[in-house]
Scaffold this motif. Structure first.
Motif, PDB file in Angstrom:
ATOM      1  N   GLY A  23     -62.763  63.652  76.519  1.00 51.57           N
ATOM      2  CA  GLY A  23     -62.221  62.311  76.337  1.00 51.57           C
ATOM      3  C   GLY A  23     -60.775  62.381  75.876  1.00 51.57           C
ATOM      4  O   GLY A  23     -60.399  63.267  75.099  1.00 51.57           O
ATOM      5  N   VAL A  24     -59.979  61.470  76.386  1.00 50.47           N
ATOM      6  CA  VAL A  24     -58.576  61.388  76.007  1.00 50.47           C
ATOM      7  C   VAL A  24     -58.273  59.948  75.614  1.00 50.47           C
ATOM      8  O   VAL A  24     -58.632  59.009  76.336  1.00 50.47           O
ATOM      9  N   SER A  25     -57.637  59.769  74.464  1.00 50.61           N
ATOM     10  CA  SER A  25     -57.268  58.439  73.997  1.00 50.61           C
ATOM     11  C   SER A  25     -55.783  58.437  73.671  1.00 50.61           C
ATOM     12  O   SER A  25     -55.320  59.248  72.867  1.00 50.61           O
ATOM     13  N   ALA A  26     -55.053  57.558  74.337  1.00 49.27           N
ATOM     14  CA  ALA A  26     -53.609  57.458  74.113  1.00 49.27           C
ATOM     15  C   ALA A  26     -53.259  56.026  73.764  1.00 49.27           C
ATOM     16  O   ALA A  26     -53.825  55.079  74.320  1.00 49.27           O
ATOM     17  N   GLY A  27     -52.333  55.868  72.820  1.00 49.48           N
ATOM     18  CA  GLY A  27     -51.965  54.527  72.387  1.00 49.48           C
ATOM     19  C   GLY A  27     -50.488  54.425  72.064  1.00 49.48           C
ATOM     20  O   GLY A  27     -49.798  55.435  71.854  1.00 49.48           O
ATOM     21  N   TYR A  28     -50.013  53.183  72.063  1.00 49.51           N
ATOM     22  CA  TYR A  28     -48.624  52.893  71.701  1.00 49.51           C
ATOM     23  C   TYR A  28     -48.631  51.637  70.855  1.00 49.51           C
ATOM     24  O   TYR A  28     -49.109  50.592  71.292  1.00 49.51           O
ATOM     25  N   GLU A  29     -48.132  51.774  69.647  1.00 47.67           N
ATOM     26  CA  GLU A  29     -48.093  50.632  68.728  1.00 47.67           C
ATOM     27  C   GLU A  29     -46.999  50.874  67.701  1.00 47.67           C
ATOM     28  O   GLU A  29     -46.802  52.006  67.241  1.00 47.67           O
ATOM     29  N   ALA A  30     -46.282  49.803  67.349  1.00 46.22           N
ATOM     30  CA  ALA A  30     -45.193  49.896  66.379  1.00 46.22           C
ATOM     31  C   ALA A  30     -44.179  50.951  66.799  1.00 46.22           C
ATOM     32  O   ALA A  30     -43.689  51.748  65.998  1.00 46.22           O
ATOM     33  N   GLN A  31     -43.877  50.979  68.107  1.00 45.78           N
ATOM     34  CA  GLN A  31     -42.882  51.892  68.677  1.00 45.78           C
ATOM     35  C   GLN A  31     -43.213  53.358  68.416  1.00 45.78           C
ATOM     36  O   GLN A  31     -42.327  54.192  68.233  1.00 45.78           O
ATOM     37  N   ALA A  32     -44.499  53.697  68.407  1.00 47.30           N
ATOM     38  CA  ALA A  32     -44.918  55.074  68.179  1.00 47.30           C
ATOM     39  C   ALA A  32     -46.111  55.396  69.082  1.00 47.30           C
ATOM     40  O   ALA A  32     -47.008  54.566  69.258  1.00 47.30           O
ATOM     41  N   SER A  34     -49.450  57.807  70.125  1.00 42.55           N
ATOM     42  CA  SER A  34     -50.485  58.627  69.527  1.00 42.55           C
ATOM     43  C   SER A  34     -51.430  59.081  70.637  1.00 42.55           C
ATOM     44  O   SER A  34     -51.762  58.311  71.537  1.00 42.55           O
ATOM     45  N   VAL A  35     -51.833  60.347  70.567  1.00 42.79           N
ATOM     46  CA  VAL A  35     -52.737  60.924  71.564  1.00 42.79           C
ATOM     47  C   VAL A  35     -53.766  61.770  70.835  1.00 42.79           C
ATOM     48  O   VAL A  35     -53.424  62.551  69.939  1.00 42.79           O
ATOM     49  N   SER A  36     -55.026  61.612  71.211  1.00 42.83           N
ATOM     50  CA  SER A  36     -56.094  62.434  70.654  1.00 42.83           C
ATOM     51  C   SER A  36     -57.049  62.823  71.774  1.00 42.83           C
ATOM     52  O   SER A  36     -57.190  62.111  72.772  1.00 42.83           O
ATOM     53  N   ALA A  37     -57.692  63.969  71.602  1.00 39.74           N
ATOM     54  CA  ALA A  37     -58.643  64.468  72.593  1.00 39.74           C
ATOM     55  C   ALA A  37     -60.023  64.544  71.968  1.00 39.74           C
ATOM     56  O   ALA A  37     -60.162  64.768  70.763  1.00 39.74           O
ATOM     57  N   ARG A  38     -61.044  64.336  72.810  1.00 33.86           N
ATOM     58  CA  ARG A  38     -62.427  64.442  72.357  1.00 33.86           C
ATOM     59  C   ARG A  38     -63.155  65.490  73.191  1.00 33.86           C
ATOM     60  O   ARG A  38     -63.131  65.435  74.421  1.00 33.86           O
ATOM     61  N   VAL A  39     -63.763  66.439  72.518  1.00 31.99           N
ATOM     62  CA  VAL A  39     -64.588  67.450  73.171  1.00 31.99           C
ATOM     63  C   VAL A  39     -65.947  67.384  72.494  1.00 31.99           C
ATOM     64  O   VAL A  39     -66.122  67.875  71.374  1.00 31.99           O
ATOM     65  N   PRO A  45     -56.645  65.485  67.041  1.00 31.27           N
ATOM     66  CA  PRO A  45     -55.327  64.840  67.159  1.00 31.27           C
ATOM     67  C   PRO A  45     -54.358  65.751  67.912  1.00 31.27           C
ATOM     68  O   PRO A  45     -54.251  66.944  67.618  1.00 31.27           O
ATOM     69  N   VAL A  46     -53.682  65.179  68.901  1.00 27.80           N
ATOM     70  CA  VAL A  46     -52.709  65.941  69.670  1.00 27.80           C
ATOM     71  C   VAL A  46     -51.294  65.547  69.296  1.00 27.80           C
ATOM     72  O   VAL A  46     -50.424  66.397  69.099  1.00 27.80           O
ATOM     73  N   TRP A  47     -51.063  64.231  69.198  1.00 25.81           N
ATOM     74  CA  TRP A  47     -49.743  63.729  68.824  1.00 25.81           C
ATOM     75  C   TRP A  47     -49.912  62.407  68.092  1.00 25.81           C
ATOM     76  O   TRP A  47     -50.669  61.572  68.560  1.00 25.81           O
ATOM     77  N   PRO A  48     -49.236  62.159  66.969  1.00 26.60           N
ATOM     78  CA  PRO A  48     -48.395  63.134  66.258  1.00 26.60           C
ATOM     79  C   PRO A  48     -49.247  64.195  65.576  1.00 26.60           C
ATOM     80  O   PRO A  48     -50.393  63.932  65.199  1.00 26.60           O
ATOM     81  N   ARG A  49     -48.695  65.367  65.421  1.00 28.00           N
ATOM     82  CA  ARG A  49     -49.438  66.461  64.813  1.00 28.00           C
ATOM     83  C   ARG A  49     -49.579  66.219  63.316  1.00 28.00           C
ATOM     84  O   ARG A  49     -48.657  65.737  62.668  1.00 28.00           O
ATOM     85  N   PRO A  50     -50.750  66.561  62.769  1.00 31.99           N
ATOM     86  CA  PRO A  50     -50.918  66.384  61.325  1.00 31.99           C
ATOM     87  C   PRO A  50     -49.952  67.276  60.562  1.00 31.99           C
ATOM     88  O   PRO A  50     -49.702  68.416  60.963  1.00 31.99           O
ATOM     89  N   PRO A  51     -49.374  66.793  59.473  1.00 30.80           N
ATOM     90  CA  PRO A  51     -48.398  67.599  58.726  1.00 30.80           C
ATOM     91  C   PRO A  51     -49.042  68.837  58.125  1.00 30.80           C
ATOM     92  O   PRO A  51     -50.150  68.788  57.602  1.00 30.80           O
ATOM     93  N   ALA A  52     -48.335  69.937  58.251  1.00 32.07           N
ATOM     94  CA  ALA A  52     -48.837  71.189  57.684  1.00 32.07           C
ATOM     95  C   ALA A  52     -48.623  71.194  56.178  1.00 32.07           C
ATOM     96  O   ALA A  52     -47.611  70.699  55.678  1.00 32.07           O
TER      97      ALA A  52
END
Length: 217
Positions: A23-32, A34-39, A45-52
């Protein structure tokens, strides 16, 4: 004989990966974006990457920014609707190359036109309505949409458009690779065409300017 078993194992692994649906979920909100994948049950989370998690370092003082020129402050960024429409058609054409439709669990789009010029606001709304109409046949041929929520309006008190979008779909890994290749080639062709058109327009403007200078003596 060992090499043959290795090749067969690799082919079997590639076949399983090609058939694996994710599964792939992509969104655009507040000029940003976000992309996440489901296996399976996992959401990655693919983008934005979680802060290290890193030890905090003392912040360096940054030099004060120079104020922007008045013309830059007042400049209004405009959406390139023609390019967005071309990319959407390219993506749907790539997705439509498969015999089986891609399954879209959710497609949500909210577009509220807005501009400092009321005429531009009205034109934005009309353009998006027309663009969605032209994309509908391609979407019906390429996608099986389970839930759809599309809203287009205009806000004559806003100085810029508001866009919210969300697309959630299930797809095989092999389809991701194939769509990426087709879309990538088409995207490069589109960017080259835009670059050539911009260069030709610049040359034409330069020639017209030189011609006016000669005619004015």
């Amino acid at each position: 004989m060992t090499a043959l078993w290795i090749v067969l194992a690799l082919l079997a692994l590639l076949t399983l990966l090609n058939l694996l649906r994710v599964g792939v979920s992509a969104g655009y909100e507040a000029q940003a974006f976000s992309v996440s994948a489901r296996v399976g049950p996992l959401t990655i989370p693919v983008w934005p990457r979680p802060p290290a998690e890193e030890p905090k370092k003392p912040k360096k003082e940054k030099p004060p920014k120079e104020p922007k020129a008045p013309q830059e402050q007042g400049a209004e960024k405009k959406l390139d609707f023609d390019t967005i429409l071309a990319l959407a058609k390219l993506a749907l054409t790539a997705a439509g190359s498969f015999r089986r439709k891609l399954t879209v669990e959710l497609f949500r789009l909210v577009f509220v036109a807005g501009s400092s010029d009321p005429y531009d606001t009205a034109m934005q709304s009309a353009y998006v309505q027309a663009a969605l109409g032209s994309l509908r046949p391609l979407a019906q041929r390429a996608l099986h949409i389970q839930e759809r929520d599309v809203q287009v309006g205009a806000d004559f008190t806003a100085d810029k458009p508001r866009i919210e979008a969300r697309l959630t779909l299930t797809i095989r890994i092999g389809q991701i690779v194939a769509i990426g290749v087709v879309f990538g080639v088409g995207y490069l062709k589109l960017m080259l065409q835009k670059k050539k058109a911009a260069k030709a327009q610049t040359q034409q403007n330069a020639a017209e300017t030189a011609e006016r200078k000669v005619s004015n003596g």
